[in-house]
Design a protein around this motif. Sequence first.
Motif, mmCIF file in Angstrom:
data_model
loop_
_atom_site.group_PDB
_atom_site.id
_atom_site.type_symbol
_atom_site.label_atom_id
_atom_site.label_comp_id
_atom_site.label_asym_id
_atom_site.label_seq_id
_atom_site.Cartn_x
_atom_site.Cartn_y
_atom_site.Cartn_z
ATOM 1 N N LEU A 173 9.813 50.330 66.889
ATOM 2 C CA LEU A 173 8.448 50.869 66.861
ATOM 3 C C LEU A 173 8.361 52.122 67.730
ATOM 4 O O LEU A 173 7.810 53.154 67.314
ATOM 5 C CB LEU A 173 7.462 49.815 67.361
ATOM 6 C CG LEU A 173 5.960 50.163 67.319
ATOM 7 C CD1 LEU A 173 5.137 48.883 67.182
ATOM 8 C CD2 LEU A 173 5.503 50.884 68.581
ATOM 9 N N ILE A 174 8.924 52.057 68.943
ATOM 10 C CA ILE A 174 8.852 53.200 69.859
ATOM 11 C C ILE A 174 9.680 54.371 69.334
ATOM 12 O O ILE A 174 9.233 55.523 69.336
ATOM 13 C CB ILE A 174 9.309 52.790 71.263
ATOM 14 C CG1 ILE A 174 8.363 51.730 71.836
ATOM 15 C CG2 ILE A 174 9.363 54.007 72.192
ATOM 16 C CD1 ILE A 174 8.844 51.129 73.149
ATOM 17 N N THR A 175 10.912 54.082 68.887
ATOM 18 C CA THR A 175 11.767 55.188 68.414
ATOM 19 C C THR A 175 11.212 55.805 67.139
ATOM 20 O O THR A 175 11.328 57.026 66.936
ATOM 21 C CB THR A 175 13.203 54.707 68.187
ATOM 22 O OG1 THR A 175 13.226 53.617 67.250
ATOM 23 C CG2 THR A 175 13.839 54.251 69.490
ATOM 24 N N ASN A 176 10.599 54.997 66.277
ATOM 25 C CA ASN A 176 9.984 55.565 65.075
ATOM 26 C C ASN A 176 8.785 56.443 65.425
ATOM 27 O O ASN A 176 8.534 57.457 64.773
ATOM 28 C CB ASN A 176 9.551 54.457 64.118
ATOM 29 C CG ASN A 176 10.694 53.969 63.251
ATOM 30 O OD1 ASN A 176 11.761 54.565 63.208
ATOM 31 N ND2 ASN A 176 10.472 52.875 62.548
ATOM 32 N N LEU A 177 8.035 56.031 66.439
ATOM 33 C CA LEU A 177 6.918 56.868 66.896
ATOM 34 C C LEU A 177 7.440 58.231 67.346
ATOM 35 O O LEU A 177 6.887 59.284 66.991
ATOM 36 C CB LEU A 177 6.177 56.165 68.034
ATOM 37 C CG LEU A 177 4.930 56.856 68.602
ATOM 38 C CD1 LEU A 177 3.944 55.807 69.130
ATOM 39 C CD2 LEU A 177 5.262 57.831 69.739
ATOM 40 N N LEU A 178 8.521 58.210 68.116
ATOM 41 C CA LEU A 178 9.107 59.465 68.587
ATOM 42 C C LEU A 178 9.685 60.280 67.436
ATOM 43 O O LEU A 178 9.545 61.509 67.395
ATOM 44 C CB LEU A 178 10.189 59.170 69.628
ATOM 45 C CG LEU A 178 9.714 58.452 70.899
ATOM 46 C CD1 LEU A 178 10.913 58.048 71.757
ATOM 47 C CD2 LEU A 178 8.765 59.330 71.697
ATOM 48 N N ASP A 179 10.359 59.600 66.504
ATOM 49 C CA ASP A 179 10.913 60.300 65.341
ATOM 50 C C ASP A 179 9.811 60.951 64.514
ATOM 51 O O ASP A 179 9.981 62.061 63.985
ATOM 52 C CB ASP A 179 11.709 59.328 64.471
ATOM 53 C CG ASP A 179 13.069 59.014 65.058
ATOM 54 O OD1 ASP A 179 13.609 59.862 65.793
ATOM 55 O OD2 ASP A 179 13.591 57.919 64.782
ATOM 56 N N ALA A 180 8.674 60.242 64.377
ATOM 57 C CA ALA A 180 7.574 60.784 63.585
ATOM 58 C C ALA A 180 6.985 62.021 64.257
ATOM 59 O O ALA A 180 6.684 63.017 63.596
ATOM 60 C CB ALA A 180 6.497 59.722 63.384
ATOM 61 N N ALA A 181 6.805 61.947 65.582
ATOM 62 C CA ALA A 181 6.297 63.117 66.294
ATOM 63 C C ALA A 181 7.227 64.301 66.109
ATOM 64 O O ALA A 181 6.785 65.447 65.923
ATOM 65 C CB ALA A 181 6.152 62.788 67.779
ATOM 66 N N ARG A 182 8.528 64.017 66.116
ATOM 67 C CA ARG A 182 9.514 65.084 66.015
ATOM 68 C C ARG A 182 9.605 65.646 64.597
ATOM 69 O O ARG A 182 9.526 66.853 64.386
ATOM 70 C CB ARG A 182 10.880 64.535 66.464
ATOM 71 C CG ARG A 182 11.994 65.549 66.439
ATOM 72 C CD ARG A 182 13.269 64.968 67.027
ATOM 73 N NE ARG A 182 13.714 63.774 66.318
ATOM 74 C CZ ARG A 182 14.854 63.146 66.580
ATOM 75 N NH1 ARG A 182 15.637 63.587 67.555
ATOM 76 N NH2 ARG A 182 15.210 62.081 65.887
#
Length: 431
Positions: free
Chosen positions: A249-258
């Motif tokens: 969940l956290i890494t996908n949030l970061l990937d989406a922002a990026r």
Amino acid sequence: MTTTDSPVRSADVTRRRAASRALYALLSAHAISQTGNVITAFAIPFYVLATGGSGVEVGLAAFAATAPVIVGGVFGGVVVDRIGGRRAAIVADIVSGVTVLAIPALALTVGLPFWALLALVFTSGVLDTPGQIARRVMLPELTEAAHVRLERSVGLLDGSERLSKLIGASVAGALVALLGPMAALVTNAAAFFISAAITRLMVPATTVRMAAVGDTDAAARRSYWRELRDGFRFVVRDPLMRLIVGMVLITNLLDAARSASLMPLYANAELGGAGALAVIVAVMGGCALMGNIAFGFIAHRMPRRVTFALCFLVAGGPSSAVFALGAPFPVLVAAAGVSGLAAGALNPILGAVQLERVPAPMRGRVFGLLNAGTWAGVPLGALLGGIAADGLGLFASFGIVAIVYTVVTTTPLTGGAWRLMERRPNEQAAL
């Protein structure tokens, strides 16, 4: 000289070949459908920018494109269990194709206000996740019938997604640069229709019925909400599933922002537009595909937990840090390649673990809930990426992503329930 068992062997070979054809048709349909999703994700931000939109509006559009993943994951999984993977995949592709085609149709005729774009983008994505789940649900039985290792077939499925990023980014970048984002969306709609046709014509109903696990009559008598609750209970009570959902969940949030906000804005401001971003995304997708292929041959001999943590660390932090440092374009491309190679090992490991731990009759609803949980931060990440770009600046935003990504992806090395990722003793003995 003939033997009495030759007809039996011949029938077995025939069944194996039929299963192999169905398996590769499924993988092809998945790749084409995912290519459509990549084109959408690529074209929409540049359409917003071309019409004078801000970073916040880019983030809102990305939010509208990713929020349906959560809705479809939560409520679509039970439907997949009930109607079967093949039918669900076909319906999902057709509906997605029709709704995404409405975007250029309206934009080129009566006009497309921003609120209408958001509504159409949201609607076009509602069935994307159930379609992906449906194809994944069909995978284990086709894999077994084709005599392919589970980790290898999961790697092939993930590889087809990586291939879609390679093709989709290249096609979308060229179309956006030469003809504009609307042409890219028309191509996107065509991809969904082709995927539906392949599933309908090349994945036989008799073969897919192997994947329709459980008593359908009994399932029909059970409450939809009870089945959804049972799936939710399984995810909450399984300690490894809880850890996976929280971390991804956290890494996908970061990937989406990026990927949904920061990288399009960076490409527009620093790299000259969509063409440069297409190269970066394509290199990452191509290297991830190579990583998938290579890992598929050695996955059964590798320790899952340590491999997963180290590859996740390499896949996320460095590729964000180079943007934060304002590295030259060749360095950005090289970092994307290294990130892609490492990322190639992630989903095959996660997919094999999930298929091993989730009971077959519950795959649709559990996979849907896992998707919803791991993607819950994606809409927020896409929106926060646009806000951070306007408020903090692109370089600082990429730096925050790199630091948080590095900290989060080392947690599997701490042990605990993460050790459940490893194969059971009987599975190790079979290798």
